[in-house]
Design a protein around this motif. Structure first.
Motif, PDB file in Angstrom:
ATOM      1  N   GLY A 193       0.793  -1.237   0.000  1.00 13.95           N
ATOM      2  CA  GLY A 193       0.000   0.000   0.000  1.00 13.95           C
ATOM      3  C   GLY A 193       0.822   1.282   0.000  1.00 13.95           C
ATOM      4  N   LEU A 194       1.892   1.316  -0.791  1.00 10.97           N
ATOM      5  CA  LEU A 194       2.731   2.522  -0.850  1.00 10.97           C
ATOM      6  C   LEU A 194       2.640   3.167  -2.231  1.00 10.97           C
ATOM      7  CD1 LEU A 194       6.094   1.335   0.781  1.00 10.97           C
ATOM      8  CD2 LEU A 194       4.120   2.353   1.891  1.00 10.97           C
ATOM      9  N   PRO A 195       2.815   4.488  -2.308  1.00 15.60           N
ATOM     10  CA  PRO A 195       2.845   5.141  -3.620  1.00 15.60           C
ATOM     11  C   PRO A 195       4.107   4.769  -4.409  1.00 15.60           C
ATOM     12  CG  PRO A 195       3.314   6.725  -1.868  1.00 15.60           C
ATOM     13  CD  PRO A 195       2.988   5.428  -1.190  1.00 15.60           C
ATOM     14  N   THR A 196       4.108   5.130  -5.693  1.00 13.04           N
ATOM     15  CA  THR A 196       5.237   4.842  -6.593  1.00 13.04           C
ATOM     16  C   THR A 196       6.568   5.253  -5.961  1.00 13.04           C
ATOM     17  OG1 THR A 196       3.753   5.286  -8.429  1.00 13.04           O
ATOM     18  CG2 THR A 196       6.104   5.304  -8.937  1.00 13.04           C
ATOM     19  N   LEU A 197       7.552   4.370  -6.048  1.00  8.35           N
ATOM     20  CA  LEU A 197       8.879   4.679  -5.496  1.00  8.35           C
ATOM     21  C   LEU A 197       9.682   5.493  -6.500  1.00  8.35           C
ATOM     22  CD1 LEU A 197       9.899   1.204  -4.023  1.00  8.35           C
ATOM     23  CD2 LEU A 197       9.155   3.232  -2.754  1.00  8.35           C
ATOM     24  N   THR A 198      10.465   6.412  -5.987  1.00  5.63           N
ATOM     25  CA  THR A 198      11.370   7.181  -6.843  1.00  5.63           C
ATOM     26  C   THR A 198      12.763   7.164  -6.207  1.00  5.63           C
ATOM     27  OG1 THR A 198      11.986   9.495  -7.216  1.00  5.63           O
ATOM     28  CG2 THR A 198      10.070   9.147  -5.884  1.00  5.63           C
ATOM     29  N   GLY A 199      13.783   7.142  -7.064  1.00  4.34           N
ATOM     30  CA  GLY A 199      15.144   7.128  -6.529  1.00  4.34           C
ATOM     31  C   GLY A 199      16.158   7.170  -7.653  1.00  4.34           C
ATOM     32  N   PHE A 200      17.418   6.991  -7.258  1.00  6.83           N
ATOM     33  CA  PHE A 200      18.516   7.004  -8.219  1.00  6.83           C
ATOM     34  C   PHE A 200      19.284   5.708  -8.023  1.00  6.83           C
ATOM     35  CE2 PHE A 200      22.704   8.019  -9.827  1.00  6.83           C
ATOM     36  CZ  PHE A 200      22.412   8.753 -10.972  1.00  6.83           C
ATOM     37  N   GLU A 201      19.646   5.049  -9.115  1.00  9.11           N
ATOM     38  CA  GLU A 201      20.412   3.802  -8.981  1.00  9.11           C
ATOM     39  C   GLU A 201      21.784   3.937  -9.623  1.00  9.11           C
ATOM     40  OE1 GLU A 201      18.615   0.470 -11.069  1.00  9.11           O
ATOM     41  OE2 GLU A 201      17.915   1.776 -12.672  1.00  9.11           O
TER      42      GLU A 201
END
Ligand code: GLN
Length: 235
Positions: free
Chosen positions: A141-149
């Motif tokens: 139940g979490l919103p879209t993840l955003t990050g840098f890889e």
């Protein structure tokens, strides 16, 4: 709720190449905003990992510190004991790979991990570097993840873990999934730092050890998320 939340940051001297302290700061800030005092322990690689912590963090790093960190954690055993007690763990990138059974060293040679997650990692064809966006397992139940890889590794998930998310932009594990979770352990390739860009992920980790948390003003966290998602997601 615990009277004090203890946050344990594992091996900042080896594995904090990518702003991983940001994850520590976000957990502290979001716990305190709910009136929960925090105590943070920085565990250098020469020191034993305490077993009584509530939330543990281990970050990303280059191949050699990663191998050294895995060897020390295996010998130490403190993290295993903490997880058995019910502690939560966020493991990022090199730290994520270390949690598995095996990962690839500098020349791709297999190096033993600590075996807390049913995953194995090897070296991919080319470095995965850039923004990442991923849809989280609906069960969480979490919103879209955003990050840098930024990693060479590709990770295969075994039946003992579930994918954390499915990639929309970026590489993640290399098979269309990104990260994984099992029990109270979350592993991910997301830097960012991940918890600054995904406050709901921070709250999930906290709530596993504190119980349900009241909402707080997310102000600039949301502004950062929205800006990053707008920049990378197809219109
Ligand atoms: N050395 C690992 C890899 O390249 C982890 C890198 C990282 O932590 N960013 O896959």
């Amino acid at each position: 709720m615990p009277s004090e939340l203890s946050i344990v940051w594992i091996y900042p001297d080896l594995l904090s190449t990518y702003g991983d302290q940001g994850n520590v700061l976000v957990l502290e800030q979001r716990a305190r905003a709910r009136g929960i005092p925090t105590r943070t322990i920085h565990v250098r690689s020469s020191d034993p990992v305490p077993q009584q912590g509530d939330v543990y963090l281990i970050g990303g790093g280059e191949d050699r510190p990663q191998i050294l960190g895995a060897e020390r954690l295996r010998r130490d055993g403190g993290l295993h004991a903490a997880i058995q007690r019910g502690a939560a763990l966020l493991a990022v990138c090199a730290g994520y790979q270390i949690m598995g059974t095996v990962f690839g060293g500098e020349e791709g040679q297999p190096v033993s991990g600590v075996g807390l997650l049913d995953i194995s990692s090897g070296r991919g064809e080319r470095r995965a570097v850039g923004e990442l966006a991923a849809e989280v397992d609906p069960a969480l139940g979490l919103p879209t993840l955003t990050g840098f890889e930024n990693h060479m590794g590709v990770t295969r998930l075994g039946p003992g873990v579930r994918p954390l998310s499915r990639t929309v932009v970026g590489t993640g594990n290399g098979d269309g999934t990104e990260g994984c979770y099992a029990g109270r352990i979350i592993g991910t390739y997301l830097h960012g730092p991940a918890l600054a860009r995904n406050p709901a992920l921070a709250d999930l980790l906290l709530s596993w050890v504190t119980g349900p948390l009241p909402a707080i003003d997310d102000g600039w966290y949301q502004a950062l998320r929205d800006e990053r998602l707008r920049a990378v997601l197809p219109a």
